[in-house]
Design an enzyme around this catalytic site. Structure first.
Site, short mmCIF file in Angstrom:
data_model
loop_
_atom_site.label_atom_id
_atom_site.label_comp_id
_atom_site.label_asym_id
_atom_site.label_seq_id
_atom_site.Cartn_x
_atom_site.Cartn_y
_atom_site.Cartn_z
N CYS A 155 0.30 2.62 -3.74
CA CYS A 155 -0.42 3.07 -2.55
C CYS A 155 -1.89 3.39 -2.86
O CYS A 155 -2.80 2.88 -2.19
CB CYS A 155 0.29 4.27 -1.92
SG CYS A 155 0.76 5.56 -3.09
N1 LIG Z 1 6.13 7.16 -1.28
C1 LIG Z 1 5.11 6.29 -1.24
O1 LIG Z 1 4.11 6.48 -0.51
C2 LIG Z 1 5.16 5.04 -2.08
C3 LIG Z 1 4.15 4.07 -1.88
C4 LIG Z 1 4.18 2.90 -2.64
C5 LIG Z 1 5.19 2.71 -3.58
N2 LIG Z 1 6.13 3.68 -3.77
C6 LIG Z 1 7.18 3.40 -4.76
O2 LIG Z 1 8.37 3.03 -4.05
C7 LIG Z 1 9.53 3.48 -4.76
C8 LIG Z 1 10.34 4.39 -3.83
O3 LIG Z 1 9.51 5.50 -3.48
P1 LIG Z 1 9.97 6.60 -2.44
O4 LIG Z 1 8.76 7.39 -2.11
O5 LIG Z 1 10.79 6.00 -1.37
O6 LIG Z 1 10.95 7.50 -3.35
P2 LIG Z 1 12.15 8.45 -2.87
O7 LIG Z 1 11.90 8.92 -1.49
O8 LIG Z 1 12.32 9.46 -3.95
O9 LIG Z 1 13.43 7.47 -2.86
C9 LIG Z 1 13.97 6.97 -4.06
C10 LIG Z 1 15.15 6.08 -3.76
O10 LIG Z 1 15.71 5.64 -5.01
C11 LIG Z 1 17.08 6.03 -5.08
N3 LIG Z 1 17.36 6.43 -6.47
C12 LIG Z 1 16.83 7.50 -7.13
N4 LIG Z 1 17.33 7.54 -8.38
C13 LIG Z 1 18.19 6.50 -8.50
C14 LIG Z 1 19.01 6.01 -9.54
N5 LIG Z 1 19.07 6.62 -10.73
N6 LIG Z 1 19.77 4.89 -9.31
C15 LIG Z 1 19.73 4.28 -8.10
N7 LIG Z 1 18.97 4.70 -7.08
C16 LIG Z 1 18.20 5.80 -7.28
C17 LIG Z 1 17.26 7.17 -4.12
O11 LIG Z 1 18.62 7.16 -3.69
P3 LIG Z 1 19.41 8.51 -3.20
O12 LIG Z 1 18.46 9.24 -2.29
O13 LIG Z 1 20.59 7.93 -2.46
O14 LIG Z 1 19.77 9.26 -4.42
C18 LIG Z 1 16.28 6.78 -3.02
O15 LIG Z 1 16.88 5.86 -2.16
C19 LIG Z 1 9.01 4.20 -6.01
O16 LIG Z 1 8.99 3.30 -7.08
C20 LIG Z 1 7.58 4.58 -5.62
O17 LIG Z 1 6.73 4.71 -6.73
C21 LIG Z 1 6.14 4.83 -3.03
#
Ligand SMILES: NC(=O)c1ccc[n+]([C@@H]2O[C@H](COP(=O)([O-])OP(=O)(O)OC[C@H]3O[C@@H](n4cnc5c(N)ncnc54)[C@H](OP(=O)(O)O)[C@@H]3O)[C@@H](O)[C@H]2O)c1
Length: 336
Positions: A155
Site C-alpha cells: 500500500c
Molecule cells: N491491510 C492493508 O491495507 C494491506 C494493503 C496491501 C497489502 N496487504 C497485505 O495483504 C495481506 C493481508 O493483509 P490484511 O490486512 O488483510 O491482514 P489481516 O486482516 O490480518 O488478515 C490476515 C488473513 O490471513 C489469515 N491468516 C493469518 N495467519 C494465518 C496462518 N498461519 N495460516 C493461514 N491463514 C492465516 C487470517 O485468517 P483468520 O482470520 O481466519 O485467522 C486472515 O484471513 C498481508 O500480506 C498484508 O501485508 C495489506
C-alpha cells in the site's frame, strides 16, 4: 476458457481486511464467480457476520484452505495471507493449475537475500521470485496480462511510487517520502498499538529507517529513498508527501502526460485528500514546486485497501483475463 463462462476465483485469507475488501469488489464484478473463501482461525464463520457490509451480497461460511483442490477448481486465486505464510500455498496453487495474485510481500522483491534481510525470514520459493510479475499496472501491464503469478504491490509503495514514477531516471539527490496511513493498513488481528484508545486523537511515526516497504520502493524507482510512515486516526487511506529533485521542468503537464492512458491515476490541480478516493481504486495526485530550485513536492492519496490492495488486484485480474481495466472498478468514492 468458454467465452461466456465466468472467471472462477478463490479468496484465501477472506477473514482479513484485504480479503473482505476483495470480496466487496469481486461481488460487483460482472465477469467473476466467487467459488471459495477460506479462513484460518475463523474457519466455519459466516463471512457476512465477519463483514456485515456483505450481508445479502456475499454470504456463506469460510472453509479450510485445501490449496491443491483450490488450484484445480479456480482460474485465479487471491492469496491475502500475512507475509511468510503465503510462499508454500502460492507454490501449491500454481502447481495445481491456478493463476495467483499474492497480496502480501513474499514475491515482490526480486532478490531473496534482500527479502531475508528486511523480513528476517528465509525464502522457501526462490524459483518463483524470478517468475513473479510486480503487479503495478501503471508499470507492467503487458507482463501482467500473461503472468501466472502476480505480486500485488504494497500500500505505501503504491502511493509513493505513483508519485515518483514520472521522475524515474531523472531524480537527483535525496528522495524523501513522508507517508501517513489509516489503521486498517495494519490488518485485522488484535494489537494493542491499534486499539481505539491508542490511535484516537494521536499521531505518530513508526518504522523510522526500518520499514519493510523501503526496499520495495527502491527496487522499482532505482533510487535511494528515505521513507517514514505514520499512523493517523482514520480507518482507511494513505496520503504520501514526497520531496524529490529532478531535472524535469513544468512538472504538472509532465505528470498529466505520463498518466494520460492510466485511468486510475488522476492528476489534479487541487491538493488530494484520502476521503475522495476511499473505497475506490483511484489515486489522486498533484505536484507543486518548492522555494528550493528543482525540488518538487508531490502529494498522492489512495485507499490502502483499494488502490493499495484489492482495487489493484482486480485491475490485475482484468488485465490477466483480457477485460477492460475499468470492469468492476468504475465507481466514485462515498463523499463526504
Ligand atoms: N491491510 C492493508 O491495507 C494491506 C494493503 C496491501 C497489502 N496487504 C497485505 O495483504 C495481506 C493481508 O493483509 P490484511 O490486512 O488483510 O491482514 P489481516 O486482516 O490480518 O488478515 C490476515 C488473513 O490471513 C489469515 N491468516 C493469518 N495467519 C494465518 C496462518 N498461519 N495460516 C493461514 N491463514 C492465516 C487470517 O485468517 P483468520 O482470520 O481466519 O485467522 C486472515 O484471513 C498481508 O500480506 C498484508 O501485508 C495489506
Amino acid at each position: 476458457m468458454n467465452k461466456n463462462a465466468k472467471i472462477v476465483v478463490g479468496v484465501v485469507g477472506a477473514s482479513g481486511y484485504v480479503g473482505g475488501e476483495l470480496l466487496r469488489y469481486l461481488s460487483g464484478h460482472p465477469e467473476v464467480e466467487i467459488a471459495a473463501m477460506t479462513g484460518s482461525s475463523q474457519q466455519g464463520q459466516a463471512v457476512e457476520s465477519l463483514f456485515p457490509n456483505l450481508k445479502g451480497i456475499v454470504e456463506g461460511p469460510l472453509t479450510e484452505a485445501d490449496y491443491d483442490a483450490l488450484g484445480r477448481s479456480c482460474d485465479l486465486v487471491f492469496s491475502s495471507l500475512p507475509h511468510g505464510i503465503s510462499q508454500e500455498p502460492v507454490a501449491q496453487l500454481l502447481k495445481a493449475g491456478a493463476r495467483v495474485i499474492d497480496m502480501g510481500a513474499d514475491f515482490r522483491l526480486r532478490d531473496a537475500a534482500v527479502y531475508e534481510k528486511w523480513y528476517g525470514l528465509p525464502h522457501q520459493q526462490r524459483d518463483l521470485l524470478a517468475e513473479a510479475v510486480y503487479g503495478m499496472p501503471e508499470l507492467h501491464s503487458e507482463q501482467i496480462k500473461t503472468a501466472r503469478l502476480v505480486a500485488n504491490p504494497g500500500c505505501y509503495p503504491t502511493a509513493s511510487l505513483l508519485a515518483l514514477l514520472p521522475l524515474k531516471g531523472k531524480l537527483t539527490g535525496t528522495v524523501i517520502v513522508d507517508a501517513k496511513s489509516g489503521v486498517s493498513g495494519a490488518g485485522r488481528s488484535a494489537n494493542v498499538g491499534n486499539l481505539f484508545t491508542e490511535v484516537s486523537e494521536n499521531f505518530r511515526a513508526y518504522g523510522v529507517g526500518t520499514h519493510r516497504h523501503t526496499p520495495e520502493i527502491e527496487q522499482v524507482i532505482e533510487h535511494k529513498v528515505v521513507f517514514t510512515p505514520h499512523l493517523v486516526p482514520m480507518t482507511r487511506g494513505i496520503l504520501a508527501t514526497v520531496y524529490a529533485s529532478s531535472s524535469i521542468e513544468d512538472l504538472l503537464p509532465h505528470y498529466r502526460n505520463f498518466y494520460a492512458d492510466h485511468p486510475f491515476v488522476k492528476v489534479l490541480e487541487d491538493l488530494p485528500c484520502t476521503k475522495a478516493v476511499a473505497g475506490t481504486n483511484f489515486c489522486h495526485l498533484t505536484v507543486r514546486s518548492s522555494s528550493e530550485p528543482g525540488l518538487s513536492v508531490i502529494i498522492s492519496a489512495i485507499d490502502n485497501l483499494g488502490k493499495g490492495a484489492a482495487g489493484t488486484a482486480v485491475h490485475n485480474l482484468n488485465l490477466m483475463f483480457g477485460l477492460d481495466p475499468l470492469t468492476g472498478l468504475d465507481r466514485a468514492a462515498v463523499y463526504p
